[in-house]
Design an enzyme around this catalytic site. Structure first.
Site, PDB file in Angstrom:
ATOM      1  N   ARG A   1       0.838  -1.204   0.000  1.00 39.30           N
ATOM      2  CA  ARG A   1       0.000   0.000   0.000  1.00 39.30           C
ATOM      3  C   ARG A   1       0.874   1.256   0.000  1.00 39.30           C
ATOM      4  NH1 ARG A   1      -2.994  -3.996   1.898  1.00 39.30           N
ATOM      5  NH2 ARG A   1      -5.280  -3.872   1.959  1.00 39.30           N
TER       6      ARG A   1
ATOM      7  N   ARG B   1      -6.881 -16.125 -12.066  1.00 37.50           N
ATOM      8  CA  ARG B   1      -7.514 -15.405 -10.943  1.00 37.50           C
ATOM      9  C   ARG B   1      -8.290 -14.208 -11.479  1.00 37.50           C
ATOM     10  NH1 ARG B   1      -3.042 -14.760  -6.256  1.00 37.50           N
ATOM     11  NH2 ARG B   1      -4.875 -14.040  -5.108  1.00 37.50           N
TER      12      ARG B   1
ATOM     13  N   SER C   1     -13.068  -9.425  -2.715  1.00 34.46           N
ATOM     14  CA  SER C   1     -11.763  -9.268  -2.073  1.00 34.46           C
ATOM     15  C   SER C   1     -11.533  -7.806  -1.691  1.00 34.46           C
ATOM     16  CB  SER C   1     -10.655  -9.724  -3.030  1.00 34.46           C
ATOM     17  OG  SER C   1      -9.392  -9.310  -2.555  1.00 34.46           O
ATOM     18  N   SER C   2     -11.064  -7.598  -0.472  1.00 36.64           N
ATOM     19  CA  SER C   2     -10.802  -6.229  -0.017  1.00 36.64           C
ATOM     20  C   SER C   2      -9.720  -5.559  -0.851  1.00 36.64           C
ATOM     21  CB  SER C   2     -10.386  -6.233   1.456  1.00 36.64           C
ATOM     22  OG  SER C   2      -9.156  -6.926   1.619  1.00 36.64           O
ATOM     23  N   GLN C   3      -8.898  -6.363  -1.556  1.00 44.42           N
ATOM     24  CA  GLN C   3      -7.839  -5.770  -2.382  1.00 44.42           C
ATOM     25  C   GLN C   3      -8.419  -4.967  -3.544  1.00 44.42           C
ATOM     26  OE1 GLN C   3      -5.042  -8.809  -3.478  1.00 44.42           O
ATOM     27  NE2 GLN C   3      -4.524  -9.286  -1.365  1.00 44.42           N
TER      28      GLN C   3
ATOM     29  N   ASP D   1      -6.743 -15.301   5.768  1.00 48.17           N
ATOM     30  CA  ASP D   1      -5.384 -15.756   5.471  1.00 48.17           C
ATOM     31  C   ASP D   1      -4.766 -16.597   6.579  1.00 48.17           C
ATOM     32  OD1 ASP D   1      -5.242 -14.766   2.925  1.00 48.17           O
ATOM     33  OD2 ASP D   1      -4.159 -12.944   3.459  1.00 48.17           O
TER      34      ASP D   1
ATOM     35  N   LYS E   1      -7.269 -17.566  -4.198  1.00 46.07           N
ATOM     36  CA  LYS E   1      -5.933 -17.132  -3.785  1.00 46.07           C
ATOM     37  C   LYS E   1      -4.882 -17.769  -4.704  1.00 46.07           C
ATOM     38  CE  LYS E   1      -7.053 -14.640  -0.071  1.00 46.07           C
ATOM     39  NZ  LYS E   1      -6.607 -13.266   0.177  1.00 46.07           N
TER      40      LYS E   1
ATOM     41  N   ARG F   1       1.777 -19.766   1.862  1.00 48.14           N
ATOM     42  CA  ARG F   1       1.116 -20.047   3.145  1.00 48.14           C
ATOM     43  C   ARG F   1       0.940 -21.554   3.381  1.00 48.14           C
ATOM     44  NH1 ARG F   1       0.605 -15.194   4.902  1.00 48.14           N
ATOM     45  NH2 ARG F   1      -0.291 -13.506   3.643  1.00 48.14           N
TER      46      ARG F   1
ATOM     47  N   LYS G   1       7.871 -15.632  -1.394  1.00 46.97           N
ATOM     48  CA  LYS G   1       6.795 -14.721  -1.790  1.00 46.97           C
ATOM     49  C   LYS G   1       6.487 -13.712  -0.686  1.00 46.97           C
ATOM     50  CE  LYS G   1       1.885 -14.703  -3.053  1.00 46.97           C
ATOM     51  NZ  LYS G   1       1.938 -13.730  -4.151  1.00 46.97           N
TER      52      LYS G   1
END
Length: 409
Positions: free
Chosen positions: A29, A100, A146-148, A292, A319, A366, A390
């Site tokens: 950000r 995606r 998605s909040s993105q 996540d 994801k 993850r 990553k």
């Protein structure tokens, strides 16, 4: 690179300390905001692949911008290049990235008059973006995306001639990440409001010079919450963390309290300690705001021999991999009785774990890190272990520092 992980039969950690790299979420950000306002400076930024890809894209001048597996960079850069007047780019990524969806964000930007076209399949990268001056200011978007997507719009909003009024339709998910974005804007004296389902960001041409210090990454900390929970006795101090964090994954403190981990804060450091004699019960967590950390939590529960029911996980299917299906496959290999739906996961209580199982990572950092603490209970093998770069390139070295046995196969 496949790694075999194991520990001594009685695994304890005696007051160790680790420095965790800056938050990837905050870093990406702030990298975008620095591109918009070059007079701000950044400290403690993430050393993750995702942040390096983001930085390279923002300072480069290539016509084709390849962000590999970096989902955050794909969303944020789509918005950034759209309002970068006179710049034309093709934004692309790995084969998984091209599966995606990006259509929701593209359609939102098109409401602002932006020009974006698809190079291959409609709704998916790669996309061709022709940056232009934006005068429109109103966008409507489904609230459960998605909040993105939402943060991408908010981050560029102050550079639009008339700012942005974003109306979210339905129940909002991942609110902490939206609030993180707004808080960072507010730190730069960019005026915002968030009332009901309407978010406003007001235009700002210049900001004052300022150093922005990135808090360490809570998602990265999650693996040490798991590690402490699974240990016979442990005390680990991590820096740099704030009790009142902007990061949604700071909910780890209250969630892992229910799994025998006590957390204390002092001097921008966070100490995790195993509670002796803890009475473990099955857990039921709603993770709408923190999806996540679902992978970390379910692996912890398997290691503790307790059951769990996790909900609010609908975003995990888009994801780096379909994380719900990946968890079902890998946990089943370990002997778990697990079921998943489109937005939930249920693990039955069990006392047995299969050992020396190869854990596939699906190009997902993850998956590798969430399963690693299970080595306290049984030897396991993490396939394609380099995927951790990553978000957390130092992860395996940090485990070695905590007396994990890590050997390359």
């Amino acid at each position: 690179m496949n790694l075999k992980l194991s520990t001594n039969s009685q695994f304890t950690i005696d007051d160790s300390q680790l420095n965790i790299t800056g938050s990837k979420s905050e870093t990406n950000r702030l990298l975008l905001l620095k591109a918009l306002f070059p007079n701000i400076t950044l400290a403690n930024t993430s050393n993750s692949d995702d942040s390096e890809v983001m930085q390279k894209a923002l300072i480069g001048n290539d016509e084709i911008v390849d962000i590999h597996h970096a989902g955050t960079a794909m969303r944020f850069l789509t918005a950034y290049f759209s309002v970068n007047e006179g710049r034309e780019v093709v934004l692309t990524g790995s084969s998984r990235m091209q599966e995606r969806p990006i259509k929701i964000l593209v359609e939102a930007l098109e409401q602002l008059g932006v020009e974006i076209s698809y190079e291959k399949e409609v709704g998916y990268p790669p996309i061709r973006i022709k940056g232009k001056k934006v005068t429109e200011s109103k966008v409507t978007l489904a609230a459960n995306v998605s909040s993105q997507y939402i943060s991408a719009l908010l981050l560029v909003a102050s550079k639009l001639d008339n700012g942005l009024e974003l109306t979210l339709e339905g129940e909002i998910t991942s609110i902490p990440y939206i609030k993180m974005t707004l808080a960072l804007l507010n730190d730069l004296d960019i005026k915002t409001s968030f009332e009901g389902n309407v978010i406003k960001v007001f235009p700002k041409e210049l900001v004052e010079s300022k150093e922005m210090v990135v808090e360490s990454d809570w998602s990265s900390a999650s693996y040490f919450f798991s590690l402490v929970a699974l240990s016979d006795a442990a005390k680990i101090t991590l820096s740099s963390y704030k009790e009142n964090s902007l990061q949604g994954d700071s909910e780890l403190v209250s969630l892992y309290e229910k799994m025998g981990v006590k957390t204390t804060f002092q001097n921008n450091k966070m100490t995790l300690e195993k509670v002796a004699g803890f009475n473990y019960q099955d857990v039921n967590f709603e993770l709408n705001n923190t999806p996540d950390i679902a992978q970390t939590i379910v692996v912890t529960c398997l290691g503790l021999g307790i059951g769990c029911h996790l909900t609010g996980l609908h975003t995990l299917k888009i994801k780096e991999t379909d994380r719900l299906e990946a968890l079902r496959i890998e946990l089943t290999k370990l002997g778990a009785n697990i079921s998943v739906t489109n937005d939930s996961l249920t693990l039955e209580r069990s006392g047995n774990i299969n050992h020396d199982i190869h854990i596939a990572t699906y190009n997902d950092h993850r998956m590798a890190m969430a399963f690693a603490p299970l080595a306290i209970k049984v030897p396991i093998i993490i396939d394609d272990a380099e995927v951790v770069s990553k978000s957390y390139p130092d992860f395996w070295n940090d485990l070695k520092a905590l007396n994990f046995h890590v050997s390359e196969l």
